[in-house]
Design a protein around this motif. Structure first.
Motif, PDB file in Angstrom:
ATOM      1  N   PHE A 104       0.796  -1.234   0.000  1.00 26.06           N
ATOM      2  CA  PHE A 104       0.000   0.000   0.000  1.00 26.06           C
ATOM      3  C   PHE A 104       0.824   1.279   0.000  1.00 26.06           C
ATOM      4  CE2 PHE A 104       0.083  -2.015   4.227  1.00 26.06           C
ATOM      5  CZ  PHE A 104       0.842  -1.110   4.934  1.00 26.06           C
ATOM      6  N   ARG A 105       2.116   1.192   0.074  1.00 25.07           N
ATOM      7  CA  ARG A 105       2.943   2.410   0.050  1.00 25.07           C
ATOM      8  C   ARG A 105       3.470   2.613  -1.368  1.00 25.07           C
ATOM      9  NH1 ARG A 105       5.636   1.173   4.034  1.00 25.07           N
ATOM     10  NH2 ARG A 105       4.453   2.333   5.584  1.00 25.07           N
ATOM     11  N   HIS A 106       3.261   3.792  -1.932  1.00 23.21           N
ATOM     12  CA  HIS A 106       3.676   4.053  -3.296  1.00 23.21           C
ATOM     13  C   HIS A 106       4.620   5.249  -3.348  1.00 23.21           C
ATOM     14  CE1 HIS A 106       0.109   6.567  -2.585  1.00 23.21           C
ATOM     15  NE2 HIS A 106       0.609   7.398  -3.475  1.00 23.21           N
ATOM     16  N   VAL A 107       5.166   5.510  -4.523  1.00 22.77           N
ATOM     17  CA  VAL A 107       6.099   6.617  -4.725  1.00 22.77           C
ATOM     18  C   VAL A 107       5.393   7.685  -5.544  1.00 22.77           C
ATOM     19  CG1 VAL A 107       8.301   7.337  -5.706  1.00 22.77           C
ATOM     20  CG2 VAL A 107       8.094   5.088  -4.611  1.00 22.77           C
ATOM     21  N   GLU A 108       5.223   8.861  -4.961  1.00 22.22           N
ATOM     22  CA  GLU A 108       4.544   9.970  -5.625  1.00 22.22           C
ATOM     23  C   GLU A 108       5.560  10.896  -6.286  1.00 22.22           C
ATOM     24  OE1 GLU A 108       0.662  11.236  -3.334  1.00 22.22           O
ATOM     25  OE2 GLU A 108       2.354  11.238  -1.962  1.00 22.22           O
ATOM     26  N   LYS A 109       5.048  11.919  -6.979  1.00 24.86           N
ATOM     27  CA  LYS A 109       5.916  12.962  -7.506  1.00 24.86           C
ATOM     28  C   LYS A 109       6.647  13.637  -6.352  1.00 24.86           C
ATOM     29  CE  LYS A 109       3.149  14.129 -11.585  1.00 24.86           C
ATOM     30  NZ  LYS A 109       2.417  15.209 -12.278  1.00 24.86           N
ATOM     31  N   PRO A 110       7.875  14.077  -6.541  1.00 24.58           N
ATOM     32  CA  PRO A 110       8.653  14.122  -7.778  1.00 24.58           C
ATOM     33  C   PRO A 110       9.335  12.808  -8.161  1.00 24.58           C
ATOM     34  CG  PRO A 110       9.895  15.120  -6.011  1.00 24.58           C
ATOM     35  CD  PRO A 110       8.563  14.752  -5.430  1.00 24.58           C
ATOM     36  N   GLY A 111       9.029  11.702  -7.480  1.00 23.51           N
ATOM     37  CA  GLY A 111       9.518  10.405  -7.903  1.00 23.51           C
ATOM     38  C   GLY A 111      10.887  10.039  -7.358  1.00 23.51           C
ATOM     39  N   TRP A 112      11.314   8.838  -7.715  1.00 27.58           N
ATOM     40  CA  TRP A 112      12.600   8.333  -7.227  1.00 27.58           C
ATOM     41  C   TRP A 112      13.767   9.083  -7.879  1.00 27.58           C
ATOM     42  CZ3 TRP A 112      15.267   6.658 -11.434  1.00 27.58           C
ATOM     43  CH2 TRP A 112      14.556   6.122 -12.505  1.00 27.58           C
ATOM     44  N   ARG A 113      14.881   9.139  -7.151  1.00 25.11           N
ATOM     45  CA  ARG A 113      16.145   9.716  -7.628  1.00 25.11           C
ATOM     46  C   ARG A 113      17.242   8.729  -7.248  1.00 25.11           C
ATOM     47  NH1 ARG A 113      16.298  15.342  -8.489  1.00 25.11           N
ATOM     48  NH2 ARG A 113      18.442  15.390  -7.710  1.00 25.11           N
ATOM     49  N   GLY A 116       0.357   4.832   3.776  1.00 22.26           N
ATOM     50  CA  GLY A 116       1.367   4.071   4.503  1.00 22.26           C
ATOM     51  C   GLY A 116       1.869   4.729   5.764  1.00 22.26           C
ATOM     52  N   GLU A 117       1.396   5.942   6.080  1.00 25.28           N
ATOM     53  CA  GLU A 117       1.825   6.644   7.288  1.00 25.28           C
ATOM     54  C   GLU A 117       0.766   6.469   8.371  1.00 25.28           C
ATOM     55  OE1 GLU A 117       4.830   8.319   7.354  1.00 25.28           O
ATOM     56  OE2 GLU A 117       5.098   7.491   5.344  1.00 25.28           O
ATOM     57  N   GLN A 118       1.169   5.946   9.505  1.00 26.91           N
ATOM     58  CA  GLN A 118       0.211   5.693  10.578  1.00 26.91           C
ATOM     59  C   GLN A 118      -0.311   7.003  11.155  1.00 26.91           C
ATOM     60  OE1 GLN A 118       1.292   2.538  13.227  1.00 26.91           O
ATOM     61  NE2 GLN A 118       0.146   3.404  14.933  1.00 26.91           N
ATOM     62  N   CYS A 119      -1.643   7.093  11.298  1.00 28.46           N
ATOM     63  CA  CYS A 119      -2.286   8.316  11.778  1.00 28.46           C
ATOM     64  C   CYS A 119      -2.448   8.277  13.294  1.00 28.46           C
ATOM     65  CB  CYS A 119      -3.656   8.482  11.124  1.00 28.46           C
ATOM     66  SG  CYS A 119      -3.611   8.569   9.321  1.00 28.46           S
ATOM     67  N   VAL A 120      -2.484   9.454  13.886  1.00 20.69           N
ATOM     68  CA  VAL A 120      -2.655   9.586  15.333  1.00 20.69           C
ATOM     69  C   VAL A 120      -4.129   9.416  15.678  1.00 20.69           C
ATOM     70  CG1 VAL A 120      -2.353  11.095  17.330  1.00 20.69           C
ATOM     71  CG2 VAL A 120      -0.662  11.112  15.476  1.00 20.69           C
ATOM     72  N   LYS A 143      -0.128  20.627  -1.972  1.00 16.17           N
ATOM     73  CA  LYS A 143       0.049  19.285  -2.514  1.00 16.17           C
ATOM     74  C   LYS A 143      -1.278  18.628  -2.835  1.00 16.17           C
ATOM     75  CE  LYS A 143       2.289  14.845  -1.669  1.00 16.17           C
ATOM     76  NZ  LYS A 143       3.170  14.058  -0.769  1.00 16.17           N
ATOM     77  N   ASN A 144      -1.354  18.035  -4.028  1.00 17.78           N
ATOM     78  CA  ASN A 144      -2.401  17.081  -4.365  1.00 17.78           C
ATOM     79  C   ASN A 144      -1.859  15.685  -4.105  1.00 17.78           C
ATOM     80  OD1 ASN A 144      -4.126  19.116  -5.318  1.00 17.78           O
ATOM     81  ND2 ASN A 144      -3.311  18.979  -7.400  1.00 17.78           N
ATOM     82  N   TYR A 145      -2.651  14.838  -3.492  1.00 18.37           N
ATOM     83  CA  TYR A 145      -2.224  13.473  -3.209  1.00 18.37           C
ATOM     84  C   TYR A 145      -2.771  12.558  -4.306  1.00 18.37           C
ATOM     85  CZ  TYR A 145      -0.833  15.114   1.408  1.00 18.37           C
ATOM     86  OH  TYR A 145      -0.230  15.784   2.450  1.00 18.37           O
ATOM     87  N   THR A 146      -1.879  12.109  -5.195  1.00 22.07           N
ATOM     88  CA  THR A 146      -2.280  11.205  -6.260  1.00 22.07           C
ATOM     89  C   THR A 146      -2.180   9.773  -5.768  1.00 22.07           C
ATOM     90  OG1 THR A 146      -0.008  11.168  -7.098  1.00 22.07           O
ATOM     91  CG2 THR A 146      -1.503  12.797  -8.050  1.00 22.07           C
ATOM     92  N   GLN A 147      -3.067   8.922  -6.259  1.00 26.88           N
ATOM     93  CA  GLN A 147      -3.086   7.502  -5.881  1.00 26.88           C
ATOM     94  C   GLN A 147      -3.079   7.316  -4.361  1.00 26.88           C
ATOM     95  OE1 GLN A 147       0.030   5.350  -7.902  1.00 26.88           O
ATOM     96  NE2 GLN A 147      -1.145   5.253  -9.782  1.00 26.88           N
ATOM     97  N   TRP A 148      -3.807   8.166  -3.656  1.00 30.49           N
ATOM     98  CA  TRP A 148      -3.880   8.067  -2.199  1.00 30.49           C
ATOM     99  C   TRP A 148      -4.527   6.741  -1.803  1.00 30.49           C
ATOM    100  CZ3 TRP A 148      -8.579   7.048  -0.248  1.00 30.49           C
ATOM    101  CH2 TRP A 148      -9.691   7.304  -1.071  1.00 30.49           C
ATOM    102  N   ASN A 149      -4.282   6.344  -0.563  1.00 26.93           N
ATOM    103  CA  ASN A 149      -4.954   5.142  -0.047  1.00 26.93           C
ATOM    104  C   ASN A 149      -5.045   5.190   1.466  1.00 26.93           C
ATOM    105  OD1 ASN A 149      -2.674   3.507   1.257  1.00 26.93           O
ATOM    106  ND2 ASN A 149      -1.863   3.799  -0.809  1.00 26.93           N
ATOM    107  N   LEU A 150      -6.013   4.466   1.989  1.00 28.85           N
ATOM    108  CA  LEU A 150      -6.196   4.284   3.428  1.00 28.85           C
ATOM    109  C   LEU A 150      -6.068   2.808   3.758  1.00 28.85           C
ATOM    110  CD1 LEU A 150      -9.354   6.366   4.478  1.00 28.85           C
ATOM    111  CD2 LEU A 150      -6.985   6.883   5.023  1.00 28.85           C
ATOM    112  N   VAL A 151      -5.433   2.513   4.876  1.00 26.65           N
ATOM    113  CA  VAL A 151      -5.427   1.154   5.417  1.00 26.65           C
ATOM    114  C   VAL A 151      -6.075   1.219   6.795  1.00 26.65           C
ATOM    115  CG1 VAL A 151      -4.015  -0.769   6.207  1.00 26.65           C
ATOM    116  CG2 VAL A 151      -3.397   0.450   4.124  1.00 26.65           C
ATOM    117  N   VAL A 152      -7.141   0.450   6.968  1.00 28.55           N
ATOM    118  CA  VAL A 152      -7.947   0.499   8.197  1.00 28.55           C
ATOM    119  C   VAL A 152      -7.935  -0.872   8.858  1.00 28.55           C
ATOM    120  CG1 VAL A 152     -10.239   0.945   9.160  1.00 28.55           C
ATOM    121  CG2 VAL A 152      -9.420   2.280   7.205  1.00 28.55           C
TER     122      VAL A 152
END
Length: 452
Positions: free
Chosen positions: A42-51, A412-416, A324-333
């Motif tokens: 569920f964790r992806h790479v957004e813009k500006p992408g990998w370097r 992929g970031e755990q929320c409080v 920031k716009n969040y592209t391909q966002w996702n939630l894990v519940v």
């Protein structure tokens, strides 16, 4: 847990860099194909992408590249007099992906995505990227052994890469699978993620509410930061309207393609409005709406309705980040009743069964071309869904906050989460059965009123 790059909801998740030696040119150069695969659920790479970067161990140079490019050519003066200089002479080259729409003669298979990688769950066809390069060796080096570069890095916050390890050569199919070829040699580099390394502060929080209680439990105070702390910047909501009213008056002296310092339009000490948003491909720090929690993302879980055999939940994700716009966002519940979902509205859903028969975790993401992008904060800066769940006998209850999630993560970031003792409680003397009975009586009274 996250300090060591381990996520219990995705224990085998990683990004793998594969270095395939395809052709060896008589100890003077070799052709390699470098591939990057995102093996995370569920964790992806957004813009500006990998370097992607590495360090050569000898005096190698990159003569040519297809499907990607080095950010700098470096000092190639020792090759003066040559008809063509190397593509990159840096000891530590930094490689970036081409953007979509790159001319065909500069492309390689599976390239040109701007460094963006989808997660395995959301789009299995776009989780990989690759490019080709011709590596020149030092003619004065008489050794015949190939030495792979070291110190690989993805250039992404939170990721740490290990040392290259030799693995069985990669195999490639051709002629519709009737013929197989393979690389001369292959090395793999495994890169793992740690939320703690990515950011010392969380990036999202959760608020809660329920139909049986008037209390709305907000995100915990200072979940992602505190107003007034050094380095914390935010925008007051009351000033957003001034932006809309003054946009036209500034339109002739403000370029929408560049960032204009807030100090041009406001006196010192006055909170800025969103006059300009940066549009570059570079990563920018979040600029959030002033709030008690100071998080760029807020997830709200609302227990909406109780039926006889089902209950209904509404989830709202709000983007409070103005840059920031969040592209391909996702939630894990994570919730015990996710094993009995009857219907999902407006989102995609997939269960994440990581521990045998336990089915208490699921992933939500947007529908392509509909709500797969979470826009910058504003009137449309949120996405919503509702889900219908079956009341499993023996475990279902509205008591003790059972109806609320155990854990939520965004991208992929755990929320409080709020502390459990603050969850909306049932009225004194109420039970799940009583609430359901009262709902049926209320609906019946409404029908009678309409009829008569």
């Amino acid at each position: 847990m996250h300090n060591h790059g381990y996520d219990p909801l995705d224990p085998n998740g990683n990004i793998t860099v594969k270095w395939d030696i395809m052709v060896w040119h008589d100890h003077e150069s070799y052709d390699a194909t470098v591939s990057i695969f995102n093996f995370q659920l569920f964790r992806h790479v957004e813009k500006p992408g990998w370097r992607l970067s590495w360090a050569w161990k000898r005096k190698e140079v990159i003569w040519n590249m297809v499907g990607a490019e080095a950010t700098e050519q470096g000092n190639c003066s020792k090759f003066k007099g040559r008809v063509q200089l190397p593509h990159c002479c840096k000891r530590k080259p930094v490689i970036i992906d081409y953007l979509p729409g790159t001319p065909f003669n500069m492309q390689s298979p599976n390239c040109c995505k701007g460094g963006v990688l989808s997660s395995m769950t959301q789009d299995p066809t776009k989780y990989g990227s690759s490019f080709q390069l011709n590596v020149g060796l030092d003619p004065s080096d008489n050794t015949t052994d190939l030495i792979i570069p070291a110190n690989f890095s993805l250039g992404l916050p939170g990721y740490t890469c290990g040392e290259p390890r030799n693995v069985p050569p990669s195999r490639f199919s051709s002629d519709h699978g009737r013929r197989w070829t393979q690389a001369l040699m292959t090395w793999n580099v495994t890169c793992s993620y740690s939320q703690f390394r990515a950011s010392t502060a969380p990036t999202c929080c959760v608020s809660l509410s329920a139909f049986y209680n008037e209390t709305i439990v907000p995100c915990p105070q200072c979940s992602c930061g505190c107003q007034g702390e050094p380095g914390e910047k935010c925008i007051k909501y009351s000033l957003l309207f001034s932006y809309r009213a003054t946009t036209l008056s500034f339109s002739f002296r403000v370029s929408l393609n560049r960032f204009v310092p807030f100090s041009k339009f406001y006196r010192p000490g006055e909170s800025p409005t969103v006059l300009q948003l940066p549009h570059s491909e570079e990563a920018v720090p979040p600029l959030v709406m002033c709030s008690r929690h100071m998080c760029p993302i807020r997830v709200h879980w609302h227990v909406k309705v109780s039926y006889r055999e089902y209950w209904r939940v509404k989830i709202t994700v709000t983007n409070l980040n103005f840059v920031k716009n969040y592209t391909q966002w996702n939630l894990v519940v994570q919730h015990p009743n996710l094993r009995s979902i009857e219907q999902i509205f407006s989102f995609n859903y997939k269960p994440l069964n990581q521990y045998g028969t336990i089915n208490d975790t699921g992933m939500f993401w947007g529908i392509q071309y509909y709500n797969d992008m979470l826009l910058q904060s504003g009137e449309n800066g949120n996405v919503q869904t509702e889900m219908l769940l079956h009341k499993d006998s023996g475990i279902f209850t509205f008591r003790e906050g059972w109806a609320f999630p155990r854990k939520i993560s965004f991208n992929g970031e755990q929320c409080v989460m709020p502390p459990p003792d603050e969850y909306p409680r049932l009225p004194n003397g109420s039970s799940s059965q009583t609430i359901t009975r009262h709902c049926r009586i209320f609906v019946l009274l409404l029908l009678l009123r309409v009829i008569f």
